[in-house]
Design an enzyme around this catalytic site. Structure first.
Site, PDB file in Angstrom:
ATOM      1  N   ARG A 130      61.494  40.333  45.728  1.00 50.24           N
ATOM      2  CA  ARG A 130      61.462  38.961  45.188  1.00 50.24           C
ATOM      3  C   ARG A 130      60.748  37.973  46.100  1.00 50.24           C
ATOM      4  O   ARG A 130      60.942  36.760  45.990  1.00 50.24           O
ATOM      5  CB  ARG A 130      62.867  38.469  44.854  1.00 50.24           C
ATOM      6  CG  ARG A 130      63.578  39.302  43.785  1.00 50.24           C
ATOM      7  CD  ARG A 130      64.859  38.625  43.320  1.00 50.24           C
ATOM      8  NE  ARG A 130      65.479  39.383  42.244  1.00 50.24           N
ATOM      9  CZ  ARG A 130      66.408  40.316  42.429  1.00 50.24           C
ATOM     10  NH1 ARG A 130      66.806  40.619  43.667  1.00 50.24           N
ATOM     11  NH2 ARG A 130      66.937  40.956  41.402  1.00 50.24           N
ATOM     12  N   LYS A 152      47.277  31.400  44.263  1.00 50.87           N
ATOM     13  CA  LYS A 152      47.150  32.153  43.018  1.00 50.87           C
ATOM     14  C   LYS A 152      47.075  33.641  43.350  1.00 50.87           C
ATOM     15  O   LYS A 152      46.219  34.071  44.129  1.00 50.87           O
ATOM     16  CB  LYS A 152      45.910  31.733  42.235  1.00 50.87           C
ATOM     17  CG  LYS A 152      46.068  30.418  41.504  1.00 50.87           C
ATOM     18  CD  LYS A 152      44.869  30.175  40.603  1.00 50.87           C
ATOM     19  CE  LYS A 152      45.034  28.924  39.777  1.00 50.87           C
ATOM     20  NZ  LYS A 152      43.882  28.685  38.873  1.00 50.87           N
ATOM     21  N   GLU A 194      30.827  30.063  44.815  1.00 54.02           N
ATOM     22  CA  GLU A 194      32.065  29.275  44.779  1.00 54.02           C
ATOM     23  C   GLU A 194      31.936  28.008  45.620  1.00 54.02           C
ATOM     24  O   GLU A 194      32.467  26.954  45.253  1.00 54.02           O
ATOM     25  CB  GLU A 194      33.238  30.125  45.273  1.00 54.02           C
ATOM     26  CG  GLU A 194      33.605  31.292  44.363  1.00 54.02           C
ATOM     27  CD  GLU A 194      34.353  30.862  43.108  1.00 54.02           C
ATOM     28  OE1 GLU A 194      34.571  29.654  42.903  1.00 54.02           O
ATOM     29  OE2 GLU A 194      34.717  31.756  42.321  1.00 54.02           O
ATOM     30  N   LYS A 236      38.911  22.595  48.607  1.00 51.24           N
ATOM     31  CA  LYS A 236      39.886  23.435  47.903  1.00 51.24           C
ATOM     32  C   LYS A 236      41.313  23.036  48.303  1.00 51.24           C
ATOM     33  O   LYS A 236      42.207  22.951  47.455  1.00 51.24           O
ATOM     34  CB  LYS A 236      39.629  24.904  48.230  1.00 51.24           C
ATOM     35  CG  LYS A 236      40.599  25.903  47.568  1.00 51.24           C
ATOM     36  CD  LYS A 236      40.374  26.025  46.080  1.00 51.24           C
ATOM     37  CE  LYS A 236      41.405  26.947  45.415  1.00 51.24           C
ATOM     38  NZ  LYS A 236      41.115  28.368  45.585  1.00 51.24           N
ATOM     39  N   GLU A 246      48.439  23.646  38.858  1.00 49.92           N
ATOM     40  CA  GLU A 246      47.414  23.424  37.834  1.00 49.92           C
ATOM     41  C   GLU A 246      48.022  22.823  36.569  1.00 49.92           C
ATOM     42  O   GLU A 246      47.692  23.187  35.444  1.00 49.92           O
ATOM     43  CB  GLU A 246      46.677  24.727  37.511  1.00 49.92           C
ATOM     44  CG  GLU A 246      45.320  24.524  36.844  1.00 49.92           C
ATOM     45  CD  GLU A 246      44.541  25.810  36.726  1.00 49.92           C
ATOM     46  OE1 GLU A 246      43.900  26.192  37.717  1.00 49.92           O
ATOM     47  OE2 GLU A 246      44.572  26.444  35.652  1.00 49.92           O
ATOM     48  N   ARG A 251      43.338  20.521  39.642  1.00 56.32           N
ATOM     49  CA  ARG A 251      43.030  21.902  40.009  1.00 56.32           C
ATOM     50  C   ARG A 251      42.208  22.623  38.955  1.00 56.32           C
ATOM     51  O   ARG A 251      41.426  23.516  39.280  1.00 56.32           O
ATOM     52  CB  ARG A 251      44.330  22.667  40.295  1.00 56.32           C
ATOM     53  CG  ARG A 251      44.070  24.042  40.898  1.00 56.32           C
ATOM     54  CD  ARG A 251      45.301  24.612  41.551  1.00 56.32           C
ATOM     55  NE  ARG A 251      45.042  25.919  42.119  1.00 56.32           N
ATOM     56  CZ  ARG A 251      45.871  26.596  42.890  1.00 56.32           C
ATOM     57  NH1 ARG A 251      47.045  26.069  43.197  1.00 56.32           N
ATOM     58  NH2 ARG A 251      45.555  27.771  43.363  1.00 56.32           N
ATOM     59  N   ASN A 255      37.877  25.529  38.010  1.00 52.73           N
ATOM     60  CA  ASN A 255      37.502  26.588  37.082  1.00 52.73           C
ATOM     61  C   ASN A 255      36.139  26.359  36.447  1.00 52.73           C
ATOM     62  O   ASN A 255      35.796  27.031  35.467  1.00 52.73           O
ATOM     63  CB  ASN A 255      38.568  26.731  35.990  1.00 52.73           C
ATOM     64  CG  ASN A 255      39.852  27.332  36.525  1.00 52.73           C
ATOM     65  OD1 ASN A 255      39.869  28.437  37.031  1.00 52.73           O
ATOM     66  ND2 ASN A 255      40.933  26.574  36.433  1.00 52.73           N
ATOM     67  N   HIS A 258      34.145  29.307  35.147  1.00 53.55           N
ATOM     68  CA  HIS A 258      35.022  30.480  35.136  1.00 53.55           C
ATOM     69  C   HIS A 258      35.406  30.964  33.741  1.00 53.55           C
ATOM     70  O   HIS A 258      35.745  32.127  33.572  1.00 53.55           O
ATOM     71  CB  HIS A 258      36.281  30.197  35.961  1.00 53.55           C
ATOM     72  CG  HIS A 258      36.048  30.285  37.438  1.00 53.55           C
ATOM     73  ND1 HIS A 258      35.153  29.481  38.093  1.00 53.55           N
ATOM     74  CD2 HIS A 258      36.585  31.097  38.389  1.00 53.55           C
ATOM     75  CE1 HIS A 258      35.157  29.779  39.388  1.00 53.55           C
ATOM     76  NE2 HIS A 258      36.007  30.755  39.585  1.00 53.55           N
ATOM     77  N   HIS A 262      34.733  34.717  33.661  1.00 52.60           N
ATOM     78  CA  HIS A 262      35.776  35.723  33.470  1.00 52.60           C
ATOM     79  C   HIS A 262      35.500  36.579  32.236  1.00 52.60           C
ATOM     80  O   HIS A 262      35.769  37.790  32.235  1.00 52.60           O
ATOM     81  CB  HIS A 262      37.143  35.043  33.345  1.00 52.60           C
ATOM     82  CG  HIS A 262      37.698  34.562  34.642  1.00 52.60           C
ATOM     83  ND1 HIS A 262      38.764  33.690  34.726  1.00 52.60           N
ATOM     84  CD2 HIS A 262      37.354  34.832  35.926  1.00 52.60           C
ATOM     85  CE1 HIS A 262      39.039  33.438  35.995  1.00 52.60           C
ATOM     86  NE2 HIS A 262      38.188  34.119  36.739  1.00 52.60           N
ATOM     87  N   HIS A 275      32.131  38.720  41.044  1.00 54.36           N
ATOM     88  CA  HIS A 275      32.778  37.534  40.494  1.00 54.36           C
ATOM     89  C   HIS A 275      31.885  36.300  40.618  1.00 54.36           C
ATOM     90  O   HIS A 275      31.696  35.552  39.638  1.00 54.36           O
ATOM     91  CB  HIS A 275      34.110  37.296  41.209  1.00 54.36           C
ATOM     92  CG  HIS A 275      34.805  36.042  40.786  1.00 54.36           C
ATOM     93  ND1 HIS A 275      35.283  35.839  39.506  1.00 54.36           N
ATOM     94  CD2 HIS A 275      35.074  34.893  41.470  1.00 54.36           C
ATOM     95  CE1 HIS A 275      35.834  34.635  39.422  1.00 54.36           C
ATOM     96  NE2 HIS A 275      35.716  34.043  40.587  1.00 54.36           N
TER      97      HIS A 275
END
Length: 372
Positions: A130, A152, A194, A236, A246, A251, A255, A258, A262, A275
């Site tokens: 956990r 993330k 990026e 960032k 987000e 935030r 993206n 993206h 993606h 990527h």
């Protein structure tokens, strides 16, 4: 004017989150101080170093020895961690190894590799017992300016990228600029995508810097490499600190490029484009949408295209069915009620979002980048 300061003192940034604040250290040779830095961050117990095979043996040994010099009993697991390995199956291998080592909640997991490593190991750290502490040692530029900061953590499913994950903030992030010297030129370029994205959406001065020094930065030449990376890290960190989960309007701006990026990765089964390369093409589509929505001029679209090409990044797409690509965008995590929240430009260094983008406009912008 962008503030160049190669002699800037560490840290490059401190990220403020609900899970605790953490520092991002950026310098050449930073790995040598990982032990004392982890102590300062309150990380105790044993260190379980999980590294991409591409870092083995020299860089892994360097990190392992630095951890042990810092007083950490260290155990290492080496895995091949390309995008195709960012799966539940690979995370299970990590769980099984941690179980064999009897890793406890007071121990720490250290990730070492590119963005896939940060994401996958962060996910494992979030879910093992956990949650156990994690420290990121990114070795690619993309991971330094993006994946390692912000918490993330995720794995991919066949139907889409990063669909199973959690927010797991690290205790510490160590950027050793020396590691970038080992990167193939293509991977380095993908990382610059990026950083250029940060400039396009939030910092016009940084954008001007990229345009003035593109070739030197692309080759890791000159004295601006570290300051530019530090500034990208700072951007960032500021965004994450303002909008950790987000849920606001900050935030999501990260993206930019993206949604299509993606989708490109998914339909090509993560085997054709890195990527950053997919994001580069995605930024061209997003810029095309922005221009058609009346937010920016054609001049800025051309300016972005020229800059990306100077970093040897792709700006066109081939051998992909546009309908399949558009279908793949429906898995975008920013969708609400079936509508995608597009991140768009509204000027140099300025971004916004919109759900009011028609399929016709998206298709037209996509057609701009498709070649036969």
């Amino acid at each position: 004017m962008f503030n160049y300061n190669p002699g800037a003192q560490e840290p490059a940034a401190t990220v403020k989150t609900s899970q605790g604040d953490y520092r991002v250290m950026v310098s050449r040779g930073a790995i040598e101080a990982i032990g004392p830095e982890m102590r300062q961050a309150g990380v105790n117990g044993r260190a379980f170093l999980i590294a991409d095979y591409a870092m083995f043996p020299l860089l892994v040994r360097r990190a392992h020895e630095a951890l042990e010099r810092g007083g950490y009993e260290t155990h290492a697991l080496i895995l091949e961690l390309g995008e195709e390995a960012k799966t539940i199956a690979t995370a299970t291998k990590v769980y099984e190894w941690l179980a064999e080592q009897r890793a406890e909640r007071t121990d720490c997991v250290v990730s070492m590799g590119g963005g896939v490593t940060s994401d996958l190991v962060g996910f494992a750290a979030a879910t093992w017992l956990r949650g156990v502490p994690v420290v990121h040692v990114p070795t690619s530029l993309a991971a330094m300016v993006d994946a390692s900061i912000g918490g993330k953590a995720a794995v991919n499913l066949p139907i889409g990228k990063n669909l199973v994950g959690a927010f797991k903030q690290p205790r510490l992030v160590i950027h050793d600029i020396d590691f970038l010297d080992t990167l193939p030129r293509r991977e380095l370029a993908a990382g610059w995508a990026e950083a250029v994205k940060h400039a396009l959406i939030l910092d016009d001065d940084l954008l001007n810097t990229f345009e003035t020094h593109a070739e030197d930065l692309a080759a890791l030449s000159g004295d601006l490499v570290e300051p530019v990376i530090r500034r990208s890290v700072e951007i960032k960190a500021e965004i994450v600190s303002a909008d950790e989960f987000e849920t606001g309007n900050d935030r999501v701006l990260l993206n930019y490029g993206h949604t299509i990026g993606h989708a490109i990765e998914a339909v090509t089964e993560y085997g054709t484009y890195l990527h950053g390369e997919a994001v580069s093409i995605g930024m061209m589509v997003a810029a095309g949408i922005s221009q058609r929505q009346g937010l920016i001029s054609e001049e800025l679209v051309d300016r972005q295209r020229t800059l990306l090409k100077r970093f040897e990044l792709p700006v066109v797409l081939s051998d992909v069915d546009p309908d399949t690509l558009l279908e793949a965008t429906t898995s975008d995590k920013k969708s609400r009620g079936g509508k995608i929240r597009w991140v768009l430009l509204r000027g140099p260094g300025r971004a916004t979002t919109s759900r009011d983008v028609s399929t016709k406009v998206v298709r037209a912008a996509l057609n701009d980048v498709l070649v036969s």
